[in-house]
Design a protein around this motif. Sequence first.
Motif, PDB file in Angstrom:
ATOM      1  N   ASN A  50       0.803  -1.472  -0.216  1.00 54.56           N
ATOM      2  CA  ASN A  50      -0.262   0.026   0.400  1.00 54.56           C
ATOM      3  C   ASN A  50       1.193   1.225  -0.061  1.00 54.56           C
ATOM      4  O   ASN A  50       2.216   1.826   0.278  1.00 54.56           O
ATOM      5  N   GLN A  65      -7.312   8.287  10.289  1.00 47.85           N
ATOM      6  CA  GLN A  65      -6.588   6.959  10.815  1.00 47.85           C
ATOM      7  C   GLN A  65      -7.511   5.520  11.117  1.00 47.85           C
ATOM      8  O   GLN A  65      -8.906   6.044  11.964  1.00 47.85           O
ATOM      9  N   ASN A  98       1.520   5.658   8.744  1.00 48.29           N
ATOM     10  CA  ASN A  98       3.170   4.857   9.570  1.00 48.29           C
ATOM     11  C   ASN A  98       3.598   5.835  10.201  1.00 48.29           C
ATOM     12  O   ASN A  98       3.749   6.786  10.098  1.00 48.29           O
ATOM     13  N   SER A 115       2.176   4.549   2.143  1.00 50.18           N
ATOM     14  CA  SER A 115       2.111   4.231   3.139  1.00 50.18           C
ATOM     15  C   SER A 115       3.030   5.727   3.624  1.00 50.18           C
ATOM     16  O   SER A 115       3.772   6.410   3.038  1.00 50.18           O
ATOM     17  N   GLN A 118      -5.880  -0.452  13.064  1.00 52.87           N
ATOM     18  CA  GLN A 118      -4.867  -0.567  13.098  1.00 52.87           C
ATOM     19  C   GLN A 118      -4.843  -1.986  12.712  1.00 52.87           C
ATOM     20  O   GLN A 118      -5.248  -3.259  12.318  1.00 52.87           O
ATOM     21  N   HIS A 125      -2.074   2.853   4.347  1.00 57.11           N
ATOM     22  CA  HIS A 125      -1.944   3.007   5.571  1.00 57.11           C
ATOM     23  C   HIS A 125      -1.052   4.405   6.063  1.00 57.11           C
ATOM     24  O   HIS A 125      -0.380   5.395   5.138  1.00 57.11           O
ATOM     25  N   VAL A 174       0.253   0.240  11.821  1.00 59.00           N
ATOM     26  CA  VAL A 174       0.213   1.370  11.082  1.00 59.00           C
ATOM     27  C   VAL A 174      -1.671   0.749  11.462  1.00 59.00           C
ATOM     28  O   VAL A 174      -2.149   0.532  12.101  1.00 59.00           O
ATOM     29  N   TYR A 175      -1.975   2.503  10.825  1.00 57.76           N
ATOM     30  CA  TYR A 175      -3.067   2.442  10.838  1.00 57.76           C
ATOM     31  C   TYR A 175      -4.015   2.337   9.127  1.00 57.76           C
ATOM     32  O   TYR A 175      -3.694   3.182   8.216  1.00 57.76           O
ATOM     33  N   ALA A 176      -4.840   1.794   8.675  1.00 57.68           N
ATOM     34  CA  ALA A 176      -5.822   1.839   7.380  1.00 57.68           C
ATOM     35  C   ALA A 176      -6.089   2.911   7.547  1.00 57.68           C
ATOM     36  O   ALA A 176      -6.565   3.566   7.922  1.00 57.68           O
ATOM     37  N   THR A 177      -6.371   3.689   6.066  1.00 58.98           N
ATOM     38  CA  THR A 177      -6.418   4.712   5.877  1.00 58.98           C
ATOM     39  C   THR A 177      -7.181   4.837   4.171  1.00 58.98           C
ATOM     40  O   THR A 177      -6.454   3.877   3.360  1.00 58.98           O
ATOM     41  N   GLU A 178      -8.169   5.416   3.290  1.00 57.34           N
ATOM     42  CA  GLU A 178      -8.455   5.756   1.715  1.00 57.34           C
ATOM     43  C   GLU A 178      -8.127   6.930   1.445  1.00 57.34           C
ATOM     44  O   GLU A 178      -9.058   8.209   2.236  1.00 57.34           O
ATOM     45  N   GLN A 183      -6.371   2.932  -1.245  1.00 52.95           N
ATOM     46  CA  GLN A 183      -6.078   2.051  -0.029  1.00 52.95           C
ATOM     47  C   GLN A 183      -4.780   2.545   0.545  1.00 52.95           C
ATOM     48  O   GLN A 183      -3.560   2.792  -0.563  1.00 52.95           O
TER      49      GLN A 183
END
Length: 173
Positions: free
Chosen positions: A86, A101, A139, A88, A104, A137, A116-120, A135
């Motif tokens: 993804n 955020q 960091n 980062s 996790q 994340h 890390v934390y997923a995000t779009e 997509q």
Amino acid sequence: MKMNPAHQQGSAKAFTLIFWLLLMGSLTLFFNGFIEQKNNPNRHLVETGAGATDVVLLRNQAGHYVAPGFINGYEVTFLLDTGATNISVPATIASKAGLKQGRQAMVTTANGVVPVYATELDTVQLGGITLQHIQAHINPHMSDDIVLLGMSFMKHLEMTQRDGTLTLSLPGI
């Protein structure tokens, strides 16, 4: 009216000092630009190709492809990383770009396993290429201000690498 020799000597020293300060300042500006050009030869990214959707990047002195771009309209510097699943985003940039955020996750990086934390990302722009709903994340362990442009973006593109250049284009255009 004659000038005092001590005054003349003081003026000469002042002018000499000013000359050297201006010269050093000019050389500093020149070499900073020279070093920046070697580290990021794409800093003035130009769109090329039919419909301005091809992006041609030059490899920097370290062998990497670095280029300016935008995440949700916020200007960033990308380091293309085909080894990253993804995009980062360092936490400092995520905060400035207003990223939310999410959940996790643990990922394996060159520095080991980190949370890390997923995000779009609503939009990701590199030159004339803009993709939506990508997509990524966040960091919190990345200390610099460079975003790793991973395969969540790159998988949508055709890539051709030849003679120190990388050409990216949208398929079918």
